[in-house]
Design an enzyme around this catalytic site. Structure first.
Site, PDB file in Angstrom:
ATOM      1  N   CYS B 129      52.986  53.650  39.759  1.00  0.00           N
ATOM      2  CA  CYS B 129      53.069  54.728  38.766  1.00  0.00           C
ATOM      3  C   CYS B 129      53.961  55.887  39.219  1.00  0.00           C
ATOM      4  O   CYS B 129      54.792  56.383  38.447  1.00  0.00           O
ATOM      5  CB  CYS B 129      51.667  55.253  38.444  1.00  0.00           C
ATOM      6  SG  CYS B 129      50.643  55.564  39.901  1.00  0.00           S
ATOM      7  N   HIS B 249      50.417  62.419  36.603  1.00  0.00           N
ATOM      8  CA  HIS B 249      50.984  62.690  37.930  1.00  0.00           C
ATOM      9  C   HIS B 249      52.127  63.688  37.780  1.00  0.00           C
ATOM     10  O   HIS B 249      52.947  63.572  36.860  1.00  0.00           O
ATOM     11  CB  HIS B 249      51.566  61.413  38.543  1.00  0.00           C
ATOM     12  CG  HIS B 249      50.551  60.419  39.015  1.00  0.00           C
ATOM     13  ND1 HIS B 249      49.203  60.672  39.073  1.00  0.00           N
ATOM     14  CD2 HIS B 249      50.708  59.151  39.487  1.00  0.00           C
ATOM     15  CE1 HIS B 249      48.576  59.607  39.548  1.00  0.00           C
ATOM     16  NE2 HIS B 249      49.467  58.671  39.804  1.00  0.00           N
TER      17      HIS B 249
END
Lengths: 344, 344
Positions: B129, B249
């Protein structure tokens, strides 16, 4: 032993309280102490070494007979009262950004450039919290291997924005499922137009923006680091981010050195550095974190490793209590240096 | 229009659920769909486009007649079942780290290296990710100005560590005053010896440590970025940190380019890049944050500025939903590319 008349300006704030505690804990040779604040906070009581004092409203005459005045009440207060204190013979140790970049004012972290206190003309500035812990960690590397470049990304606690920011984090955190719609009125900057929730978030803005797209916090790290380290050629690149952490700033610091030490040598330099504690044992999951650093004096350093693509590049993870070494402790250490060098 | 038999392996997990939603939302041409999981989760019901399906326990025969199998059930499951699926004629798009660095397996972010899907031998790997969002933001700069060095520090959400990590953050956050002594049993790594509270903290460990002092998460960012960008000479330095954020994130990315564009040119490159949204207006406090990026498809980029000491250096702040573009959406985009290129 000689003792000194001390004033704390901004005595009721988070840093002012820490200053008082550091003076007690480190047994600074205090003859008399006076606690000063704005009219709003005057009248509150503060206990120092078992004796109760009433906080007084600051006026220029408050600094008569004061030897050392510790200031942490905001830049405009320092601009107004620091010259008054100096005029009356005090040495001012100022924790605001008011005078830090003034060429006539030394900017001091005792572990790095203690000798600069000798150049003072009445005011000595205490650097920004995020700068102090970084230069403590990097000074030994600069001395031993030479330092050419710093790239730092910060992970900063809300206590740097005051007690209102802590309260906002607390109330927002209690409502986990509503995080996206949490009410916000303090962060990133109280006086700014827009406010964002800090709980379960990361805000890439600390202090206001300057015209060049950097924030003042980032510019402080860049400019103060060069001034403290006496190196205008040092390259410093900074990104400052506010996190849902109460106390304890963390920094992901990438440096390029002039030499090529081993990781073991870098760790040894850090372990030997004053005020710094090496905390670096990945095999046992030992590294510093803000929750464990809060309330402690040291600058903690871990996650030291060499850049796999550049043998002169090293990573460090630097954590310290932003109210202690980042503010109050460093100010009291400057006062101790003044005593030690017989400047007061 | 041709349609395809699809399997989702790990259908009950956070990413598996997102994969299902992306297939629905993007109207992927599904003929039949089968939801697979371990025996523990088999029997649960999942609704897809208004029809209810029962999750089946995965066995090798589950992949008979499957054209495209989306895997997100852990590395050991992929190692066991992906070859079985390939043997039966399926193309596997694997979201685990099991095959990412295998020379025979393309590692694909469609915005960056879509053409690599043509080299597949049955398995196509979906990157980590934190890698995906970074390469999406940097590819336009690489293409237009050349890219020589990346220094990245991450600010990663707990949802990357699964639903138990989210629950742990939630329960710890409810007890603000006890943060230092909060019970922890999930983070940083469920199977590790020591666990630390994540609420009001920052943990500089994601995944286990490798022998060189880097974590696996950091090594993934370093190695995967070079593989996806087809550039072994690209210098990549990474520090990965877990935060008390649920989803989204963030990354503080510092790059050195080969050319010297202006900030306006860099912003224009980012604004034109596929899958990326420029969100950068400091004067109005506009920049991406994880709370606002959660649930969205795009990679958001802001805080773009030039290094004041190096005109080839630029800062970017890159935020994206780690479960969407960081996992499920990217996998479904790879499936779409297979259809578009008539590879399935």
């Amino acid at each position: 032993m000689k003792s000194y008349n001390v004033a704390i300006m901004g005595a009721t704030g988070a840093v002012g309280q820490q200053m008082k505690e550091q003076l007690e804990k480190r047994n600074f040779p205090v003859k008399n102490i006076v606690f000063l604040a704005s009219s709003r906070s005057a009248g509150q009581e503060i206990t120092f070494k078992g004796k109760t004092y009433t906080v007084q409203e600051a006026v220029p005459e408050s600094f008569e007979n004061v030897d050392i005045a510790l200031f942490s009440a905001g830049g405009s207060i320092s601009e107004k009262f620091a010259p008054e204190a100096v005029k009356r013979g005090a040495v001012v140790i100022d924790n605001t950004s008011a005078f830090r970049m003034d060429k006539e004012v030394p900017l001091v972290v005792p572990e790095v450039n203690k000798e600069d206190i000798r150049l003072h003309k009445g005011i000595i500035a205490n650097p920004n919290c995020s700068t102090i812990q970084m230069v403590c960690a990097l000074q030994p590397l600069k001395e031993q291997y030479g330092l050419s470049k710093i790239v730092v990304s910060t992970y900063q606690a809300v206590s740097g924005a005051g007690v209102n920011a802590i309260n906002e984090l607390k109330s927002q955190s209690a409502d986990f499922d509503n995080a996206q719609n949490a009410e916000a009125s303090v962060l990133p900057v109280k006086s700014a137009d827009r406010h964002y929730p800090i709980a379960f978030n990361a805000i890439p803005q600390i202090d206001q923006f300057t015209d060049n797209g950097y924030t003042y916090e980032e510019m402080k790290m860049i400019n103060e680091t060069k001034k403290i380290m006496h190196d205008d050629t040092l390259s410093v690149a900074a990104t400052c981010v506010r996190l849902p952490v109460v106390t304890g700033h963390s920094e992901s610091v990438y440096v390029e050195l002039e030499g090529v030490p081993t990781v073991a040598e870098v760790k040894q330099s850090i372990a030997n550095a004053p005020g710094v504690e090496l905390m670096d044992d990945p095999s046992n999951q030992v590294y510093p974190m803000p929750l464990m650093a809060a309330g402690k004096d040291e600058v903690f350093v871990g996650r030291i490793r060499q850049d796999l693509d550049n043998p002169q590049g090293f990573h460090l993870w630097v954590v310290s209590d932003n109210l202690v070494k980042g503010a109050a402790l460093n100010s009291v250490q400057i006062a101790e240096a003044l005593v030690e060098e017989q400047i007061v």
